[in-house]
Design a protein around this motif. Structure first.
Motif, short mmCIF file in Angstrom:
data_model
loop_
_atom_site.label_atom_id
_atom_site.label_comp_id
_atom_site.label_asym_id
_atom_site.label_seq_id
_atom_site.Cartn_x
_atom_site.Cartn_y
_atom_site.Cartn_z
N PHE A 283 0.86 -1.35 0.18
CA PHE A 283 0.11 -0.52 0.21
C PHE A 283 0.56 0.98 0.19
O PHE A 283 1.94 1.65 1.06
CB PHE A 283 -1.07 -0.07 1.42
CG PHE A 283 -0.93 -1.47 1.19
CD1 PHE A 283 -2.39 -1.91 0.57
CD2 PHE A 283 -1.33 -2.19 2.92
CE1 PHE A 283 -2.98 -3.52 0.75
CE2 PHE A 283 -1.77 -3.51 2.62
CZ PHE A 283 -2.63 -3.74 2.04
N VAL A 284 1.03 2.20 -1.01
CA VAL A 284 1.43 3.12 -0.88
C VAL A 284 0.04 4.76 -0.83
O VAL A 284 -0.38 4.86 -1.83
CB VAL A 284 2.09 3.84 -2.44
CG1 VAL A 284 3.56 4.86 -2.61
CG2 VAL A 284 3.64 1.70 -2.36
N ASP A 285 0.88 5.81 0.04
CA ASP A 285 0.13 6.91 -0.71
C ASP A 285 0.70 8.14 -0.65
O ASP A 285 1.98 7.99 0.28
CB ASP A 285 -0.87 6.84 1.36
CG ASP A 285 -1.11 7.78 1.00
OD1 ASP A 285 -2.95 8.24 1.32
OD2 ASP A 285 -0.99 9.06 2.11
N TYR A 286 0.72 9.14 -1.30
CA TYR A 286 0.91 10.31 -1.63
C TYR A 286 0.08 11.90 -0.99
O TYR A 286 -0.87 11.64 -1.53
CB TYR A 286 2.07 10.69 -2.49
CG TYR A 286 2.18 12.25 -2.76
CD1 TYR A 286 3.61 12.62 -1.97
CD2 TYR A 286 1.97 12.65 -3.90
CE1 TYR A 286 3.66 13.96 -2.41
CE2 TYR A 286 2.20 14.49 -4.03
CZ TYR A 286 3.38 14.47 -2.78
OH TYR A 286 3.80 15.84 -3.14
N GLN A 287 0.18 12.41 -0.27
CA GLN A 287 0.00 13.34 -0.12
C GLN A 287 0.39 15.04 0.31
O GLN A 287 1.90 15.03 0.30
CB GLN A 287 -1.13 14.17 1.26
CG GLN A 287 -1.82 12.96 0.99
CD GLN A 287 -2.78 12.32 3.06
OE1 GLN A 287 -3.26 13.43 3.38
NE2 GLN A 287 -3.33 11.31 3.23
N ASN A 288 0.05 16.22 -0.28
CA ASN A 288 0.64 17.23 -0.63
C ASN A 288 -0.30 18.04 0.13
O ASN A 288 -1.86 18.07 -0.04
CB ASN A 288 1.40 17.71 -1.26
CG ASN A 288 0.65 17.84 -3.07
OD1 ASN A 288 -0.79 18.39 -2.78
ND2 ASN A 288 1.12 17.37 -4.46
N TYR A 289 -0.04 19.20 0.80
CA TYR A 289 -1.18 20.48 1.31
C TYR A 289 -0.08 21.53 1.24
O TYR A 289 1.08 22.32 1.76
CB TYR A 289 -1.46 20.47 2.63
CG TYR A 289 -2.27 21.22 3.48
CD1 TYR A 289 -3.18 21.63 2.47
CD2 TYR A 289 -1.28 22.28 4.54
CE1 TYR A 289 -4.12 22.66 3.19
CE2 TYR A 289 -2.25 23.03 4.82
CZ TYR A 289 -4.26 23.62 4.44
OH TYR A 289 -4.29 24.39 4.29
N LEU A 290 -0.74 22.61 0.42
CA LEU A 290 0.00 24.06 -0.38
C LEU A 290 -1.02 24.94 0.21
O LEU A 290 -2.01 25.19 -0.27
CB LEU A 290 0.39 23.46 -1.26
CG LEU A 290 1.29 22.49 -2.77
CD1 LEU A 290 1.06 22.41 -4.05
CD2 LEU A 290 2.33 22.26 -1.56
#
Length: 819
Positions: A283-290
Motif C-alpha cells: 500500500f502506497v500513499d502520497y499527499q501534499n498540502y500547499l
C-alpha cells in the motif's frame, strides 16, 4: 614563562572542576489558581536566561537545563501575581506545583475560566502526543477505538463503530472537505492506509453524537481534521517491520508546503492468521498540502492525495479448531487459486479563503474524488470437518469426520466512482454570536460491475441439493449498474454565548437541508444544543443536544437484489429508497478536579436515538451488504463514562466504560415454527450492538528520565451478533462472536540532539530527535474472532468456523526528526 604556564594550568583545573560540577536539572509541575484550577499559557522561565516555556491546557510545564549553581524559576500570567521559587544547587529532578494568586488589577476571573472550558460538544485532542502509541494498522483512526462509545472488532481495519452505528454512518472531514473510502473492500487484510496522514495533522475534533448542523448527513459520528501549516523547515522519517514513511514541510513569508509519503505492508502481521499462504499486500500513499498568501486577506490552498493498494494472496491451507470442551471441532482446508485486488484513489481540493474583516471569513472550495477498484479471485478449497476428542494418552485426537466437501469462490468485481463538488462556507462573529453557513453542490458518477458466485459440493452433492437433474450454485450475484446524480445541501447555524453571575451559557441552533436528484428526496434537519458552565466552587459543565439526523444513502445502500425463476440473483438500484431518519437526545456533563496534585476530568454522557425508515444490513468482516429497502425501525440507548487525567505529570491517560442496547424491528417479518404457529420475532439485536465495552489508554515514563516512555492500549468489548449468511434477519441474534479482547504495548526511548552522547556526534548534527520504539501487539495472544466461515453438510446443516484475527506479534520502529 613558567608563571604563565602555571596560571594556565590553574585556570584549566578550575574550568574542568566547574564543568564537572555542572549537571542536568529537570523541573516540572503544574500552575493552578486559588480555586485549584489549571492555569493555561502561564509563563515559566529561569530568571536571567532565555530558557522557558508555557503551561498546557492542564497547567503542566516541563523544563530541562544544565547548572552548577542555584537557580530562580519565575511563574507569571496576565491577571495573576508573579511567583519566584529558588532551586538550590545539587538538585537533579524537582517537581514544583505553584498557586498563582489573582492580582488586584484583575478585571474578570470568569473570562480566564471560559477560555479553558470548551462549550462545544466536540472532543479535541493533540495528535502529536500519541505518536508512539502502539498501532497495528498504522492509521490515525486506531486512536479512536479507545474513545467512549467507539468500538472495533478488527485491528487490521481503520473502520470503527460509534454507538451502534456502522462504518458508513461516520463522516470524516479533512480541511473542511468530506473524505470517501473505497466501496468494494470486504476484509481488513485488503485495507491499506486511511486518508489521514498523522505527520500532517494539526488539530483533531471528534463527536460521537449530537453534533451541529455544519456537519453533513450522517447519523453516528464526526471526525474533523485540520492539517497544520509549518512555520519553518521540518522533516521526519519512519521505518518499521510494517512499513515506512517520510514527511517534509517548509515555510516562507507567503508560501507553505507539506509533502508526505507512506508505505505499508502487513505481510509480517498476516502470517499469524489461521489461513497460511503467500500474502503480498503493498500500500502506497502520497499527499501534499500547499498554501499561498495572495494578499494579507486572501489565501489559496491545495490538498492532494494519491493512493494505491495492491493486495495479492495465494492461499495454501488452513486449520482452525473451535467449539466447546464437550463439542470440539476442527476444520482443515486445502486451497488452490489466488486473489488479486487493486484499489486506486485520487483526490484534490482547491480552496480560496478570504478574510475581509477580523470577524468575517469566507471560503470557496472545489474538490474531486475518483476511485478505481478491482477485486478478482478464483479460490478452490477442499475441506474436512471433523470432531476432536480426548485420546487414551490424554492428548486431543481427531475423531469422526462430520463433513467432507469442496467449494469454489469466484469474483470479477469492478467499480469506478467519481465525486466532484463545489462548496462555499462563511463565518461571522459579533456581539457574542458566531454565525456559520455553507452550501455544497455535488455530482456523483458510479459504474458498478459485479460477477460473483460460489459453488459448494458436500459428500458428492452440489449444494443446495434438490435432485440429481440439477446442478445449482450455492450463491451467485451479478450487477451492471450506472448511477449519475446531483446532490445539493446547505446549512446555517448560530452560537450565542453570554455570561451571568450564575453561569456561562452557550446555545447553538441550526438547520441543514439537502436534496438528491436520484430519489427526489428533500431533507430538513433541525439541530440544537446548550452548554452551561456554572460558577461553582467545584468545576462542572453540562450540555444537552438534540436534533433530527439523516443517513443519506450513497450507492451501496441503493443496491437491492432480485432473484429470477432459476435462482439467479441480480442487483437493481432502488430509486424509492429514502434516507434513514433518527431523532437524537444527548445529555452529558464534565467534572474537572485535581487528585494527587494532578488534573483529572470525569465525563458522563447518556443518549437515545429513535430511528425509522431504517435500511437493514448484514456485516461480514468489514463488508456491509444492505437490503436496499426501508424495512425496519430501530432504537439505540446507552451511557458512556470516561475518566481522563494525568496519572503521570505531563502525560494523558484515560479509561472508558460504555453500556448500550441497540435493537431493530423489521416490517412484516415472521416465520412458521415446527408446530405450525406463526412467530413474529419483534425487536432483535442490530448487527453492531456491542452491549458493553471497556477501553483504556495509559502513558508513563521513568520518574528520573522522561526520555523512556511507555504506552499501553487495552480494549474489551462485547462480541457482535452473527448468523448464517443469506438467512432471515431475525436469525442474526441467535449467535454472537466471542468478546473482543486486546492489549497492545509500546516502549520508546528518545535521543535528543545536543543532550545524548550519540546525538552530539558530527554525523547526527542535522537530526533533532531519534526515537526507538519496541511494540508488542496482542500482548496476551487473545484469539479474537472477526467473522464466521460457514461449512454445510448434505443435510443443509451449517457449522460455523470462526475466522480468527492476528495473534501476538512484535514490531520495531525507528523515527527520525530532522531540524
Amino acid at each position: 614563562m613558567k608563571n604563565k604556564i602555571f596560571c594556565l594550568i590553574i585556570c584549566l583545573v578550575f574550568a574542568l572542576s566547574a564543568a564537572a560540577q555542572r549537571q542536568n536539572l529537570r523541573v516540572y509541575g503544574y500552575v493552578v489558581d486559588e480555586t485549584n484550577r489549571s492555569v493555561e499559557n502561564a509563563s515559566v522561565r529561569f530568571e536571567n536566561t532565555d530558557i522557558g516555556t508555557t503551561t498546557n491546557i492542564n497547567g503542566y510545564y516541563d523544563l530541562i537545563t544544565t547548572t552548577s549553581d542555584s537557580l530562580t524559576i519565575v511563574f507569571s500570567h496576565v491577571g495573576f501575581e508573579t511567583i519566584r521559587h529558588t532551586i538550590p544547587a545539587g538538585k537533579q529532578v524537582v517537581q514544583i506545583t505553584v498557586v498563582l494568586p489573582y492580582s488586584s488589577t484583575e478585571l474578570d476571573v470568569v473570562s480566564v475560566r471560559a477560555d479553558r472550558r470548551s462549550t462545544s460538544n466536540m472532543e479535541r485532542l493533540e495528535a502529536e502526543k500519541y505518536r508512539m502509541m502502539p498501532n497495528t494498522s498504522g492509521n490515525f483512526e486506531s486512536l479512536l477505538v479507545s474513545f467512549a462509545g467507539v468500538t472495533s472488532n478488527n485491528e487490521l481495519s481503520s473502520q470503527y463503530n460509534v454507538r451502534g452505528g456502522n462504518f458508513d454512518e461516520n463522516i470524516v472531514y479533512v480541511n473542511g472537505t468530506e473524505i470517501y473510502r473505497p466501496l468494494l473492500i470486504r476484509a481488513g487484510q485488503q485495507e491499506g492506509l486511511s486518508f489521514i496522514n498523522p505527520d500532517m495533522v494539526g488539530s483533531v475534533a471528534f463527536s460521537s453524537g449530537g453534533f451541529n448542523a455544519e456537519y453533513g448527513d450522517k447519523s453516528a459520528s464526526v471526525l474533523d481534521v485540520k492539517y497544520k501549516k509549518p512555520t519553518s523547515f521540518e522533516a521526519s522519517g519512519m521505518i518499521s517491520l510494517l512499513g515506512a514513511s517520510a514527511y517534509v514541510g517548509t515555510a516562507s513569508k507567503r508560501f507553505t508546503q507539506m509533502h508526505g509519503i507512506r508505505y505499508k505492508t502487513s505481510r509480517y502481521l498476516l502470517g499469524t492468521l489461521d489461513t497460511k499462504g503467500n500474502y503480498q499486500p503493498n500500500f502506497v500513499d502520497y499527499q501534499n498540502y500547499l498554501t499561498f498568501q495572495l494578499t494579507p486577506k486572501t489565501e489559496i490552498s491545495f490538498l492532494g492525495n494519491f493512493s494505491r493498494n495492491d493486495y495479492t494472496f495465494i492461499p495454501e491451507d488452513r486449520e482452525t479448531r473451535f467449539g466447546t470442551f464437550q463439542m470440539a471441532e476442527k476444520l482443515k482446508v486445502y486451497y488452490q487459486g489466488q486473489e488479486k485486488d487493486l484499489f486506486q484513489t485520487l483526490f484534490g481540493a482547491l480552496s480560496l479563503n478570504y478574510k475581509p474583516k477580523d470577524n468575517l471569513k469566507l471560503g470557496l472550495t472545489a474538490s474531486a474524488f475518483h476511485s478505481n477498484e478491482n477485486e478478482t479471485f478464483d479460490i478452490r478449497g477442499e475441506y474436512v470437518l471433523s470432531e476432536l476428542k480426548m485420546g487414551d494418552t490424554g492428548e486431543v485426537e481427531e475423531g469422526e469426520k462430520l463433513g467432507v466437501g469442496t467449494y469454489h469462490e469466484h469474483a470479477r468485481n469492478r467499480l469506478k466512482a467519481s465525486v466532484a463538488s463545489i462548496a462555499h462556507s462563511g463565518e461571522y462573529i459579533k456581539s457574542g454570536h458566531t454565525l456559520r453557513w455553507g452550501a455544497n453542490f455535488q455530482q456523483e458518477i458510479i459504474s458498478d460491475k459485479i460477477v460473483e458466485w460460489e459453488w459448494r459440493d458436500s459428500a458428492g452433492y452440489s449444494l443446495p441439493y434438490k435432485d440429481d437433474s440439477e446442478l445449482n450454485l450455492f450463491y451467485n450475484l451479478r450487477s451492471n449498474e450506472k448511477l449519475q446524480s446531483f446532490r445539493i445541501s446547505a446549512f446555517v447555524q448560530d452560537t450565542y454565548r453570554w455570561n451571568t453571575d450564575a453561569a456561562l451559557f452557550a446555545i447553538t441552533g441550526g438547520v441543514r437541508a439537502s436534496y438528491w436528484t436520484y430519489n427526489k428526496e428533500f431533507l430538513f434537519s433541525p439541530r440544537a444544543s446548550i452548554s452551561i458552565l456554572p460558577h461553582w466552587d467545584k468545576d462542572f459543565s453540562f450540555r444537552f443536544a438534540t436534533g433530527v439526523y439523516y443517513q443519506s444513502p450513497f450507492y451501496k445502500e441503493l443496491r437491492d437484489t432480485v432473484s429470477d425463476a432459476l435462482g439467479n440473483v441480480k442487483v437493481e438500484l432502488n430509486p424509492n429508497l429514502k434516507a434513514q431518519r433518527s431523532l437524537h437526545f444527548v445529555l452529558g456533563g464534565d467534572h474537572y478536579f485535581r487528585m494527587l496534585g494532578r488534573p483529572f476530568k470525569f465525563t458522563a454522557e447518556t443518549y437515545l436515538k429513535l430511528a425509522d425508515r431504517v435500511t437493514t444490513y448484514h456485516v461480514d468482516n468489514v463488508r456491509i451488504r444492505y437490503s436496499g429497502k426501508n424495512d425496519a425501525k430501530a432504537y439505540t440507548a446507552g451511557i458512556d463514562l470516561k475518566l481522563y487525567g494525568e496519572l503521570v505529570p505531563g502525560t494523558d491517560s484515560w479509561i472508558n466504560i460504555s453500556l448500550m442496547q441497540s435493537k431493530e424491528d423489521l416490517q412484516d417479518d415472521f416465520y412458521i415454527d415446527s408446530n405450525g404457529k406463526t412467530i413474529y420475532p419483534g425487536w432483535i439485536s442490530r448487527p453492531n450492538e456491542a452491549r458493553y465495552s471497556l477501553a483504556m489508554m495509559l502513558s508513563d515514563y521513568l520518574p528520573g528520565n522522561p526520555k523512556y516512555k511507555l504506552h499501553l492500549k487495552a480494549v474489551y468489548s462485547d462480541g457482535l451478533p452473527v448468523g448464517p449468511p443469506r438467512s432471515p434477519r431475525y436469525m442474526g441474534d441467535k449467535f454472537r462472536l466471542r468478546d473482543y479482547k486486546r492489549v497492545d504495548i509500546g516502549a520508546s526511548r528518545v535521543l535528543v540532539n545536543g543532550d545524548d552522547k550519540l546525538m552530539k556526534k558530527k554525523i547526527m548534527r542535522n537530526f533533532a530527535n531519534l526515537w526507538l520504539n519496541f511494540e508488542v501487539f496482542n500482548l496476551f495472544d487473545f484469539k479474537n474472532e472477526n467473522s464466521i466461515y460457514w461449512v454445510s453438510d448434505i443435510y443443509g446443516y451449517q457449522h460455523g468456523s470462526p475466522n480468527f484475527l492476528t495473534g501476538r506479534q512484535f514490531n520495531l520502529k525507528l523515527i527520525i526528526d530532522v531540524k
